[in-house]
Write a protein that holds these residues in place. Structure first.
Motif, short mmCIF file in Angstrom:
data_model
loop_
_atom_site.label_atom_id
_atom_site.label_comp_id
_atom_site.label_asym_id
_atom_site.label_seq_id
_atom_site.Cartn_x
_atom_site.Cartn_y
_atom_site.Cartn_z
N SER A 32 0.85 -1.18 0.00
CA SER A 32 0.00 0.00 0.00
C SER A 32 0.88 1.23 0.00
O SER A 32 1.94 1.26 0.61
CB SER A 32 -0.91 0.00 1.22
OG SER A 32 -0.15 0.04 2.40
N GLY A 33 0.45 2.25 -0.68
CA GLY A 33 1.19 3.49 -0.74
C GLY A 33 0.96 4.30 0.53
O GLY A 33 0.24 3.90 1.43
N PHE A 34 1.57 5.45 0.60
CA PHE A 34 1.43 6.29 1.78
C PHE A 34 0.27 7.27 1.65
O PHE A 34 -0.08 7.94 2.61
CB PHE A 34 2.73 7.03 2.10
CG PHE A 34 3.32 7.77 0.93
CD1 PHE A 34 2.92 9.05 0.63
CD2 PHE A 34 4.27 7.18 0.13
CE1 PHE A 34 3.46 9.74 -0.43
CE2 PHE A 34 4.82 7.85 -0.93
CZ PHE A 34 4.40 9.13 -1.22
N LEU A 35 -0.36 7.34 0.47
CA LEU A 35 -1.52 8.19 0.28
C LEU A 35 -2.79 7.33 0.32
O LEU A 35 -2.81 6.22 -0.22
CB LEU A 35 -1.47 8.90 -1.07
CG LEU A 35 -0.38 9.94 -1.29
CD1 LEU A 35 -0.47 10.49 -2.70
CD2 LEU A 35 -0.50 11.06 -0.28
N SER A 36 -3.82 7.85 0.94
CA SER A 36 -5.11 7.16 0.90
C SER A 36 -5.73 7.40 -0.48
O SER A 36 -5.23 8.20 -1.27
CB SER A 36 -6.03 7.68 1.99
OG SER A 36 -6.41 9.01 1.73
N ALA A 86 5.58 2.98 -4.21
CA ALA A 86 5.31 2.29 -2.96
C ALA A 86 4.19 1.26 -3.13
O ALA A 86 4.23 0.19 -2.52
CB ALA A 86 4.93 3.29 -1.86
N ARG A 87 3.22 1.56 -3.98
CA ARG A 87 2.13 0.61 -4.21
C ARG A 87 2.58 -0.59 -5.03
O ARG A 87 2.02 -1.67 -4.92
CB ARG A 87 0.98 1.29 -4.95
CG ARG A 87 0.19 2.22 -4.08
CD ARG A 87 -0.88 2.94 -4.89
NE ARG A 87 -1.50 3.97 -4.10
CZ ARG A 87 -2.58 3.78 -3.36
NH1 ARG A 87 -3.13 2.61 -3.32
NH2 ARG A 87 -3.08 4.77 -2.66
N ARG A 88 3.58 -0.42 -5.88
CA ARG A 88 4.03 -1.52 -6.75
C ARG A 88 4.99 -2.47 -6.04
O ARG A 88 5.27 -3.54 -6.56
CB ARG A 88 4.69 -0.95 -8.00
CG ARG A 88 3.71 -0.25 -8.90
CD ARG A 88 4.39 0.31 -10.12
NE ARG A 88 3.55 1.27 -10.80
CZ ARG A 88 2.65 0.95 -11.71
NH1 ARG A 88 2.47 -0.29 -12.03
NH2 ARG A 88 1.93 1.88 -12.28
N ARG A 89 5.50 -2.07 -4.89
CA ARG A 89 6.38 -2.97 -4.15
C ARG A 89 5.57 -4.10 -3.53
O ARG A 89 4.43 -3.91 -3.16
CB ARG A 89 7.07 -2.21 -3.02
CG ARG A 89 8.10 -1.23 -3.53
CD ARG A 89 8.79 -0.63 -2.38
NE ARG A 89 9.83 -1.57 -1.95
CZ ARG A 89 10.87 -1.23 -1.25
NH1 ARG A 89 11.00 0.00 -0.85
NH2 ARG A 89 11.77 -2.11 -0.92
N ALA A 91 4.10 -6.48 -0.70
CA ALA A 91 3.66 -6.09 0.65
C ALA A 91 4.67 -6.52 1.70
O ALA A 91 4.80 -5.87 2.73
CB ALA A 91 2.30 -6.69 0.94
N ASP A 92 5.40 -7.61 1.46
CA ASP A 92 6.35 -8.10 2.47
C ASP A 92 7.73 -7.50 2.31
O ASP A 92 8.63 -7.83 3.08
CB ASP A 92 6.41 -9.62 2.44
CG ASP A 92 6.76 -10.17 1.07
OD1 ASP A 92 6.83 -9.37 0.11
OD2 ASP A 92 6.97 -11.38 0.97
N ALA A 93 7.94 -6.60 1.35
CA ALA A 93 9.26 -5.99 1.17
C ALA A 93 9.48 -4.94 2.25
O ALA A 93 8.59 -4.19 2.62
CB ALA A 93 9.36 -5.34 -0.22
N ARG A 94 10.70 -4.88 2.76
CA ARG A 94 11.02 -3.90 3.79
C ARG A 94 11.38 -2.58 3.14
O ARG A 94 11.86 -2.52 2.02
CB ARG A 94 12.18 -4.39 4.62
CG ARG A 94 11.80 -5.57 5.51
CD ARG A 94 12.98 -6.02 6.29
NE ARG A 94 13.94 -6.58 5.32
CZ ARG A 94 15.18 -6.91 5.62
NH1 ARG A 94 15.63 -6.71 6.83
NH2 ARG A 94 15.98 -7.40 4.72
N SER A 95 11.18 -1.49 3.84
CA SER A 95 11.49 -0.17 3.30
C SER A 95 12.99 0.08 3.23
O SER A 95 13.43 0.95 2.52
CB SER A 95 10.82 0.93 4.14
OG SER A 95 11.30 0.86 5.46
N SER A 96 13.81 -0.69 3.94
CA SER A 96 15.25 -0.50 3.92
C SER A 96 15.91 -1.18 2.72
O SER A 96 17.09 -1.00 2.49
CB SER A 96 15.88 -1.03 5.21
OG SER A 96 15.65 -2.44 5.30
N ASP A 97 15.14 -1.97 1.96
CA ASP A 97 15.72 -2.65 0.78
C ASP A 97 15.99 -1.70 -0.34
O ASP A 97 15.34 -0.81 -0.65
CB ASP A 97 14.78 -3.75 0.30
CG ASP A 97 14.73 -4.92 1.27
OD1 ASP A 97 15.61 -5.01 2.12
OD2 ASP A 97 13.78 -5.73 1.14
#
Length: 97
Positions: A32-36, A86-89, A91-97
């Motif tokens: 999910s992205g950071f925007l609603s 962010a939406r295309r990543r 769901a289980d990927a970490r933000s530090s990758d």
């Protein structure tokens, strides 16, 4: 006639009682992205309004104040692109990758 209804009720069921198609799907789950959804729609609206307003004000106004509208449109477009990424990543990927 009752026999036809009984046969159609049994379609997809096995003899052991576990019937139907398995619901588990394989593949990547969308992050999910950071925007609603509402914020995303407002961002698109803001981008379109600023992108249309820039050339109109460049034509009507003598100074270079239209560049501000262009900068705002570019900043909003950057936010929309970052939300898309962010939406295309997965769901289980970490933000530090």
């Amino acid at each position: 006639m009752g026999d036809v209804g009984d046969r159609s009720a049994r379609i997809g069921r096995s003899a052991d009682g576990n019937g139907g198609i398995p619901r588990k799907t394989f593949g990547m789950h969308q992050g999910s992205g950071f925007l609603s959804t509402r914020q995303r729609r407002l961002a698109w609206l803001g981008f379109l309004l600023a992108a249309v307003q820039a050339p109109v004000s460049a034509r009507l106004v003598e100074d270079s104040s239209w560049l501000f509208s262009l900068c705002v449109a570019l900043m909003v477009a950057t936010v929309i692109i970052a939300d898309d990424a962010a939406r295309r990543r997965p769901a289980d990927a970490r933000s530090s990758d």
